[in-house]
Design a protein around this motif. Structure first.
Motif, mmCIF file in Angstrom:
data_model
loop_
_atom_site.group_PDB
_atom_site.id
_atom_site.type_symbol
_atom_site.label_atom_id
_atom_site.label_comp_id
_atom_site.label_asym_id
_atom_site.label_seq_id
_atom_site.Cartn_x
_atom_site.Cartn_y
_atom_site.Cartn_z
ATOM 1 N N ALA A 127 -20.323 -69.047 42.866
ATOM 2 C CA ALA A 127 -19.636 -67.772 43.074
ATOM 3 C C ALA A 127 -19.905 -66.861 41.885
ATOM 4 N N GLY A 128 -20.319 -65.648 42.178
ATOM 5 C CA GLY A 128 -20.648 -64.736 41.088
ATOM 6 C C GLY A 128 -20.144 -63.328 41.318
ATOM 7 N N GLU A 129 -19.827 -62.662 40.213
ATOM 8 C CA GLU A 129 -19.440 -61.254 40.231
ATOM 9 C C GLU A 129 -20.252 -60.534 39.157
ATOM 10 N N MET A 130 -21.009 -59.536 39.550
ATOM 11 C CA MET A 130 -21.937 -58.867 38.642
ATOM 12 C C MET A 130 -21.633 -57.386 38.563
ATOM 13 N N ASP A 131 -21.729 -56.831 37.339
ATOM 14 C CA ASP A 131 -21.604 -55.389 37.105
ATOM 15 C C ASP A 131 -22.702 -54.965 36.132
ATOM 16 N N SER A 132 -23.266 -53.788 36.352
ATOM 17 C CA SER A 132 -24.251 -53.248 35.412
ATOM 18 C C SER A 132 -24.069 -51.746 35.288
ATOM 19 N N LYS A 133 -24.444 -51.213 34.114
ATOM 20 C CA LYS A 133 -24.301 -49.784 33.857
ATOM 21 C C LYS A 133 -25.449 -49.325 32.965
ATOM 22 N N VAL A 134 -26.111 -48.246 33.384
ATOM 23 C CA VAL A 134 -27.164 -47.632 32.580
ATOM 24 C C VAL A 134 -26.495 -46.666 31.599
ATOM 25 N N ASN A 135 -26.570 -46.978 30.303
ATOM 26 C CA ASN A 135 -25.946 -46.117 29.304
ATOM 27 C C ASN A 135 -26.729 -44.824 29.102
ATOM 28 N N HIS A 136 -28.041 -44.952 28.956
ATOM 29 C CA HIS A 136 -28.874 -43.766 28.804
ATOM 30 C C HIS A 136 -30.334 -44.125 29.052
ATOM 31 N N MET A 137 -31.142 -43.121 29.275
ATOM 32 C CA MET A 137 -32.580 -43.274 29.414
ATOM 33 C C MET A 137 -33.279 -42.201 28.598
ATOM 34 N N VAL A 138 -34.280 -42.620 27.814
ATOM 35 C CA VAL A 138 -35.146 -41.700 27.087
ATOM 36 C C VAL A 138 -36.515 -41.751 27.749
ATOM 37 N N ALA A 139 -37.092 -40.603 28.077
ATOM 38 C CA ALA A 139 -38.358 -40.578 28.817
ATOM 39 C C ALA A 139 -39.298 -39.520 28.255
ATOM 40 N N LEU A 140 -40.578 -39.861 28.226
ATOM 41 C CA LEU A 140 -41.642 -38.918 27.914
ATOM 42 C C LEU A 140 -42.413 -38.682 29.204
ATOM 43 N N ARG A 141 -42.335 -37.462 29.708
ATOM 44 C CA ARG A 141 -42.966 -37.114 30.976
ATOM 45 C C ARG A 141 -44.136 -36.164 30.740
ATOM 46 N N PHE A 142 -45.116 -36.220 31.627
ATOM 47 C CA PHE A 142 -46.195 -35.224 31.642
ATOM 48 C C PHE A 142 -46.137 -34.540 32.995
ATOM 49 N N LYS A 143 -46.012 -33.207 32.957
ATOM 50 C CA LYS A 143 -45.865 -32.434 34.185
ATOM 51 C C LYS A 143 -47.100 -31.567 34.398
ATOM 52 N N THR A 144 -47.637 -31.634 35.607
ATOM 53 C CA THR A 144 -48.806 -30.832 35.978
ATOM 54 C C THR A 144 -48.448 -30.032 37.230
ATOM 55 N N GLY A 145 -48.595 -28.691 37.149
ATOM 56 C CA GLY A 145 -48.167 -27.867 38.269
ATOM 57 C C GLY A 145 -49.123 -26.746 38.593
ATOM 58 N N TYR A 146 -48.824 -26.078 39.695
ATOM 59 C CA TYR A 146 -49.619 -24.939 40.170
ATOM 60 C C TYR A 146 -48.655 -23.816 40.518
ATOM 61 N N ALA A 147 -48.951 -22.615 39.995
ATOM 62 C CA ALA A 147 -48.106 -21.443 40.262
ATOM 63 C C ALA A 147 -48.454 -20.882 41.642
ATOM 64 N N VAL A 148 -47.652 -21.226 42.644
ATOM 65 C CA VAL A 148 -47.903 -20.746 44.003
ATOM 66 C C VAL A 148 -47.543 -19.271 44.135
ATOM 67 N N ARG A 149 -46.704 -18.797 43.247
ATOM 68 C CA ARG A 149 -46.385 -17.378 43.105
ATOM 69 C C ARG A 149 -46.239 -17.108 41.615
ATOM 70 N N PRO A 150 -46.346 -15.865 41.181
ATOM 71 C CA PRO A 150 -46.193 -15.599 39.752
ATOM 72 C C PRO A 150 -44.899 -16.140 39.167
ATOM 73 N N ASP A 151 -43.828 -16.211 39.976
ATOM 74 C CA ASP A 151 -42.531 -16.646 39.466
ATOM 75 C C ASP A 151 -42.117 -18.016 39.991
ATOM 76 N N MET A 152 -43.040 -18.773 40.620
ATOM 77 C CA MET A 152 -42.671 -20.075 41.165
ATOM 78 C C MET A 152 -43.756 -21.109 40.885
ATOM 79 N N LEU A 153 -43.323 -22.261 40.345
ATOM 80 C CA LEU A 153 -44.224 -23.339 39.958
ATOM 81 C C LEU A 153 -43.850 -24.612 40.713
ATOM 82 N N VAL A 154 -44.847 -25.256 41.322
ATOM 83 C CA VAL A 154 -44.663 -26.558 41.965
ATOM 84 C C VAL A 154 -45.433 -27.585 41.139
ATOM 85 N N TYR A 155 -44.809 -28.732 40.817
ATOM 86 C CA TYR A 155 -45.443 -29.656 39.882
ATOM 87 C C TYR A 155 -45.144 -31.121 40.201
ATOM 88 N N GLY A 156 -46.014 -31.976 39.679
ATOM 89 C CA GLY A 156 -45.821 -33.412 39.752
ATOM 90 C C GLY A 156 -45.399 -33.954 38.397
#
Length: 235
Positions: A127-156
């Motif tokens: 018999a088991g009872e489990m609890d977990s909690k993510v305290n925080h995450m630090v991430a380094l992301r690289f974003k690549t996007g395309y300006a579909v309009r002068p004021d709008m960017l879509v990115y991965g």
């Protein structure tokens, strides 16, 4: 006699004029007007920026299996915990721009109330009872996007992250840090030359971490989806 000569001369002149009038005439060529090419405007996205996000994590399935440490025999699963909950973050990044293409790194930290729990009994009677909690995450992301309009960017989004997790099984506690990957998609809309708003979807997966609790072990498999909205300020 002179009248006859004058009459003949006049007749020849009129005939010559008539013959010239009915002869070859050069065609009139209309001038060619070159088309005016108007280039589509390109928005300005390059530079450093900072921002804040608000998100909600969901569908972070973590199946909790139990193994006897002494015999190394698998006792079964007690259930499946779903990591979910609200979170907030801070981010700082820089972007370069080449035409409509925009790309650059972003460093961020997120924390909040992402947690999961489950309770159950394995086929062998554990018999088991489990609890977990993510305290925080630090991430380094690289974003690549395309300006579909002068004021709008879509990115991965693609990057690496590290989380700090509190884990508890039957009242026994342990903490661990684990690295993994982050991928996603996003869209950003400029409000003016300084402020913009964002919407993002991300999936984070941190592999497996083996934990031992009083004669049994389990493998934590933290992963979750995250929907975020945010605001950026360009310096």
């Amino acid at each position: 006699m002179m009248k006859k000569i004058a009459f003949a001369t006049a007749s020849l002149t009129i005939g010559a004029s008539a013959a010239y009038a009915g002869g070859y005439a050069a065609p009139v060529v209309e001038p060619v007007v070159a088309p005016v090419v108007v280039e589509a405007p390109v928005g300005d996205w390059q530079g450093a920026y900072g921002g804040v996000t608000l998100g909600y994590a969901f569908k972070g399935d973590d199946r909790v299996g139990i193994t006897d440490t002494a015999t190394d025999s698998f006792l079964g699963d007690i259930g499946e915990a779903e990591l979910k909950g609200a979170n907030a973050g801070l981010r700082l990044g820089y972007r370069w721009q080449r035409g409509n293409w925009v790309f650059g790194p972003e460093l961020g930290i997120e924390g909040g109330d992402i947690k999961g729990d489950t309770t159950g009994i394995t086929d062998s009677g554990f018999a088991g009872e489990m609890d977990s909690k993510v305290n925080h995450m630090v991430a380094l992301r690289f974003k690549t996007g395309y300006a579909v309009r002068p004021d709008m960017l879509v990115y991965g989004i693609a990057g690496v992250g590290s989380i700090d997790v509190d884990y508890e099984l039957n009242g026994l506690e342990d903490s661990f840090s684990k690295s993994g990957y982050v991928v996603g998609l996003g869209v950003e809309k400029q409000i003016n030359d300084k402020w913009s708003v964002t919407g993002e979807y991300e999936y984070a997966n941190f592999g497996k971490e083996k934990l031992e609790f009083d004669g049994v072990t389990t493998e934590a498999t933290p992963k979750y989806n995250n929907i975020k909205v945010g605001v950026n300020f360009r310096f």
